[in-house]
Design a protein around this motif. Structure first.
Motif: not given
Length: 768
Positions: A348-367
């Protein structure tokens, strides 16, 4: 409302048609491959409510920020992820009646997302307004093996008539974004051309020189036999199509296959785009739908081999975790350090599809745990490459001497968020980026990354914190004024506990890294100091801040206060609210929310989650028991943190409740907002809820720890993690915990429930 999907361990299934559920289903059934993404729109014309969405990674538009006033430092634009060429479209006409499910009588409906294989299928039996009945079958995938390719197999079978069927297989670049501020068209025409069975559309974004080409090759068959009839060719502004007309008898199957190659000038020169996409599309057609699908499925098989989590005894929980993992893996593959993970991914388009702090706080441990280290490393490199922009962002706000403020929202390193309380005040995002560098180094042991790149980032962030605080003579301590924490239901507060905490931690971590470089990487130390123009007085200032930071605390309750004067609010638990008030952000005025005690996500618990080693069990329990009852979890990032801490303090019921909420947030539409896309980045939190929550995994510098618990209604669960070159399997059942090395030859130091073990390939650990 909820989209009532069936429970299944590997599939998302909708076995009925409801016009009110279509947009939610379009989000849930989205597919992608890290480069391309597609909402689950119908291929044929549909006049009901729909949100069309075809997306290309890294292609965006700087839409003018729409505000009634302007302040210094305010971003000039909000980046839009662009709805791109509609490549799936197939208009169908049956004896002069246009097929439109919104106008048909649906006799049978089945929509399926096969997450194991990454395949979307749809089967519909319906009666048209002319009383003719048909069966529609559609299969779609975006190839994980050939990143430019999407393919559709679409067929119509007459059930009660002989007649004429017309297929129009097309590419349409006349697309819009539903979230454009001024109803703008974001694409300029470059070229289009239609041939027999082929065609292309080439466009360029306005303002920025992103050029995209989609090339289509189509094939018509009847009863699986290729038909050589020549299509009528249509060619107009940003649109090409081939129109096939075929007479079929009752029970025969008329079918169109589409092979579309799409890429941008991020990966090829402008002059090469047409040639490249034509070649890929034609070769895909030559290989055939089945061969392409097999290669695609093989990639998914290898992917699931390292990231799957199995749950025995709870189908809803099993479906939830696989849905979250599937969406994460098809959103980001780590091949390109210029890309990141938008909160809505390709859904979807909401939030602009951009980068937020979510990546560092949540996604990096997963990947880090499910992919090779390079995938997560590229997410860190993404931020390193944007350090200069972060310094520019800080300079716009008056900071100097290399202080870096990473943006809250970005595509290229520039801030592009358009709400002042977020843009200027939600500065805690800086700390999450430093935290990710530390987590990566702890998990991989790759301190060389810190020496070469990471130190530049965390020094810039630390310089920002050192300038952002001020010394309060009244308190005789450092304070931080006018901020917004992760709980965005509080704005412009003083001394947000979490922000003060992560700022102080960042300064300590940076000083520790500089000390380690000096002692263990002496050959690099002078180079680092010179490159960063580091002064001794910075050491002194940072240490003074660390030792004298103010943290709001209530002695009577024994809890850290979310910010100064938080207890001036009337503290009322969420359970006492009438459910008609929820979600608050859709029912209450902003003024009412700000004056209430209710929390979107608990800042204090976020900090305790990050730095739990600094707090004893009693402190964690007191803070959890105070903040959890007043948290409404209207941030998708909230439930996983509560699950992890509830597991830590043995609150099994709350841990399970929060797991279901995070894992089925979109499937069950908890926050009544799934129609505009899924919450992709928070899906990493679902994985964390099992691995760090129920299994209690913690990563230290020299070992890995587990403290497993098992929800009462589960028979067991099993997951794999990649850790320092080894593929580990962890199995938790009612009989105990088994940990083994499936691949790898290292001896790993493991702590399980406080006891130390040596894990080797030939000797699994079994704990009763």
């Amino acid at each position: 409302m909820k989209c009532n999907v069936k429970l299944d361990p590997w599939k998302i299934i909708l076995d009925h048609y409801d016009e009110h559920e279509v947009e939610i289903a379009e989000s849930l059934f989205s597919i992608g491959n890290g480069c391309l993404g597609q909402r689950a729109n119908f291929e044929e014309n549909y006049s009901g409510r729909t949100l069309r969405g075809s997306y290309i990674a890294g292609v965006y538009y700087p839409d003018k920020t729409r505000v009634g006033w302007w302040k210094n430092g305010y971003p000039e634009y909000f980046a839009k992820v662009l709805n791109s060429t509609n490549w799936i479209g197939i208009n169908v006409t049956i004896d002069d009646e246009i097929l439109d499910l919104a106008k048909c009588t649906i006799l049978n409906y089945y929509h399926e997302l096969d997450m194991k294989n990454g395949v979307l299928t749809r089967n519909v039996k319906c009666r048209l307004q002319n009383d003719k009945e048909i069966e529609l079958n559609a299969i779609r995938f975006i190839s994980m093996a050939q990143k430019e390719v999407g393919a559709v197999r679409y067929s119509i079978k007459p059930l009660n008539f002989d007649g004429n069927i017309t297929f129009e297989s097309y590419l349409d670049g006349n697309v819009v974004n539903s979230d454009s501020n001024y109803d703008e068209i974001f694409w300029n025409r470059i070229d289009e051309k239609s041939y027999e069975n082929e065609g292309y559309v080439m466009m360029e974004t306005k303002k920025l020189p992103f050029m995209v080409c989609s090339y289509l090759t189509s094939v018509l068959t009847v009863n699986s036999e290729k038909v050589d009839s020549k299509p009528n060719v249509i060619e107009k502004d940003k649109f090409v199509s081939d129109i096939y007309s075929i007479d079929v008898k009752k029970g025969e199957v008329a079918q169109v296959e589409k092979f579309v190659a799409t890429t941008s000038n991020r990966y090829s020169e402008n002059t090469e785009l047409l040639k490249k996409t034509k070649t890929i599309s034609n070769k895909a057609c030559e290989a055939g739908f089945d061969a392409l699908l097999e290669a695609h499925i093989n990639v998914w098989s290898k992917t699931w081999n390292t990231c799957d989590i199995t749950i025995d005894g709870d189908v809803a929980a099993q479906q939830g975790i696989r849905f979250n993992i599937f969406q994460l893996m098809q959103t980001y593959t780590g091949d390109d350090s210029r890309l990141n993970i938008g909160p809505k991914g390709f859904t979807g388009e909401k939030y602009g599809g951009s980068t937020y702090w979510d990546t560092e706080a949540y996604c990096i441990p997963f990947y880090l745990s499910t992919c090779n280290n390079e995938v997560a490393r590229n997410l860190l490199v993404y931020r390193h490459n944007q350090l200069d922009k972060a310094i520019e962002n800080a300079e716009k706000l008056g900071f100097t001497d290399g202080a870096a403020l990473y943006p809250m929202v970005t595509m290229n390193g520039e801030e592009c968020h358009n709400e002042w309380e977020i843009t200027f005040e939600e500065i805690h995002r800086n700390g999450a980026i430093a935290y990710a560098v530390d987590f990566y180094e702890r998990y991989t042991g790759d301190f060389q990354y810190v020496v070469e790149k990471g130190i530049d980032v965390i020094v810039g962030i630390s310089r920002f914190w050192a300038q952002r605080v001020n010394f309060s003579k009244a308190k005789n301590q450092y304070v931080m004024l006018g901020v917004t924490g992760p709980n965005e239901y509080e704005n412009n507060v003083n001394n947000n506990w979490y922000t003060n905490k992560i700022a102080t931690w960042t300064l300590k971590y940076t000083l520790r890294c500089l000390k380690k470089i000096k002692e263990e990487y002496a050959d690099y130390y002078n180079t680092v100091i010179e490159r960063l123009n580091f002064k001794n007085e910075e050491f002194e200032k940072w240490n003074h801040i660390v030792e004298n930071m103010y943290f709001p605390y209530d002695e009577e309750l024994g809890v850290f206060l979310q910010q100064d004067n938080f207890l001036d609010k009337e503290i009322l638990p969420v359970k006492d609210l009438n459910k008609s008030n929820l979600p608050l952000n859709q029912k209450w005025s902003w003024d009412r929310i700000l004056r209430s005690c209710y929390i979107k996500q608990a800042d204090v618990l976020q900090g305790i989650y990050f730095f739990e080693d600094e707090y004893d069990m009693e402190t964690i329990k007191k803070n959890f028991n105070f903040y959890e009852p007043i948290t409404v979890h209207e941030s998708s990032l909230s439930p996983c943190v509560h699950n992890i801490l509830a597991s830590k303090i043995d609150n099994a019921d709350k841990a399970y409740e929060m797991y279901l909420r995070t894992s089925r947030l979109d499937l069950d539409n908890y926050n009544n907002d799934s129609e505009d896309g899924c919450h992709i980045t928070s899906m990493a939190g679902t994985w964390l809820s099992i691995v760090q929550g129920f299994a209690g995994m913690r990563v230290r510098h020299n070992h890995i720890e587990f403290n497993p618990t098992l929800p009462d209604n589960w028979n067991g669960y099993n997951f794999k993690i990649l850790y320092r070159g080894n593929n580990l399997q962890v199995s938790v059942t009612k009989e105990g915990t088994d940990i083994s090395i499936l691949e790898g030859n290292d001896t790993i130091d493991v702590v399980i429930k406080g006891e130390s073990y040596k894990l080797v390939n030939s000797n699994p650990i079994k704990i009763q």
